[in-house]
Design a protein around this motif. Structure first.
Motif, PDB file in Angstrom:
ATOM      1  N   HIS A 130       0.833  -1.209   0.000  1.00  0.00           N
ATOM      2  CA  HIS A 130       0.000   0.000   0.000  1.00  0.00           C
ATOM      3  C   HIS A 130       0.869   1.263   0.000  1.00  0.00           C
ATOM      4  N   LEU A 131       1.882   1.290   0.838  1.00  0.00           N
ATOM      5  CA  LEU A 131       2.763   2.459   0.876  1.00  0.00           C
ATOM      6  C   LEU A 131       3.467   2.659  -0.467  1.00  0.00           C
ATOM      7  N   TYR A 132       3.958   1.579  -1.044  1.00  0.00           N
ATOM      8  CA  TYR A 132       4.617   1.654  -2.352  1.00  0.00           C
ATOM      9  C   TYR A 132       3.671   2.205  -3.407  1.00  0.00           C
TER      10      TYR A 132
ATOM     11  N   GLU B 203      12.493   0.217  -0.652  1.00  0.00           N
ATOM     12  CA  GLU B 203      13.224  -0.842  -1.350  1.00  0.00           C
ATOM     13  C   GLU B 203      12.461  -1.305  -2.593  1.00  0.00           C
ATOM     14  N   VAL B 204      11.148  -1.453  -2.466  1.00  0.00           N
ATOM     15  CA  VAL B 204      10.332  -1.854  -3.615  1.00  0.00           C
ATOM     16  C   VAL B 204      10.417  -0.787  -4.705  1.00  0.00           C
ATOM     17  N   HIS B 205      10.332   0.479  -4.334  1.00  0.00           N
ATOM     18  CA  HIS B 205      10.476   1.558  -5.325  1.00  0.00           C
ATOM     19  C   HIS B 205      11.804   1.413  -6.072  1.00  0.00           C
TER      20      HIS B 205
ATOM     21  N   SER C 252      12.669  -4.785 -11.672  1.00  0.00           N
ATOM     22  CA  SER C 252      11.926  -5.888 -11.057  1.00  0.00           C
ATOM     23  C   SER C 252      10.428  -5.625 -11.133  1.00  0.00           C
ATOM     24  N   THR C 253       9.663  -6.680 -11.020  1.00  0.00           N
ATOM     25  CA  THR C 253       8.219  -6.505 -10.888  1.00  0.00           C
ATOM     26  C   THR C 253       7.920  -6.168  -9.436  1.00  0.00           C
ATOM     27  N   GLU C 254       6.760  -5.604  -9.197  1.00  0.00           N
ATOM     28  CA  GLU C 254       6.356  -5.273  -7.826  1.00  0.00           C
ATOM     29  C   GLU C 254       6.349  -6.528  -6.959  1.00  0.00           C
ATOM     30  N   ARG C 255       5.794  -7.586  -7.480  1.00  0.00           N
ATOM     31  CA  ARG C 255       5.700  -8.840  -6.725  1.00  0.00           C
ATOM     32  C   ARG C 255       7.077  -9.390  -6.369  1.00  0.00           C
ATOM     33  N   ASP C 256       7.986  -9.408  -7.333  1.00  0.00           N
ATOM     34  CA  ASP C 256       9.338  -9.907  -7.073  1.00  0.00           C
ATOM     35  C   ASP C 256      10.068  -9.038  -6.056  1.00  0.00           C
ATOM     36  N   ALA C 257       9.875  -7.729  -6.153  1.00  0.00           N
ATOM     37  CA  ALA C 257      10.532  -6.816  -5.223  1.00  0.00           C
ATOM     38  C   ALA C 257       9.997  -7.017  -3.799  1.00  0.00           C
TER      39      ALA C 257
END
Length: 82
Positions: free
Chosen positions: A8-10, A54-56, A63-68
């Motif tokens: 959600h934050l990402y 980190e996801v950003h 990377s994909t969102e899921r992989d990140a």
């Protein structure tokens, strides 16, 4: 660490906003009147914000969102297991 919160934050905040919130929380934990419970709550928030940052970064690097999200979760779990 809660993956739904990190996601959600990402999805809802740019990295700049997350970085600013992180700096405020870190400063809060260093204040004199902060209780242990306050620090525990802030620590959980900091972990989730760091995960979103980190996801950003990972998504920006291809990377994909899921992989990140999975990579961050594995890294945290791996650190806890050691």
């Amino acid at each position: 660490m809660k993956i739904p919160i990190i996601r959600h934050l990402y999805q809802s905040q740019p990295a700049e906003n997350l970085q600013a919130a992180l700096e405020v929380l870190e400063s809060f934990t260093e204040s004199r009147g902060t209780t242990e419970n306050d620090i525990n709550v802030a620590g959980e928030l900091i972990t989730n914000i760091c995960g979103a940052l980190e996801v950003h970064e990972q998504v920006a690097n291809g990377s994909t969102e899921r992989d990140a999200l999975n990579a961050f979760a594995q890294r945290v779990v791996g650190a806890i297991d050691q």
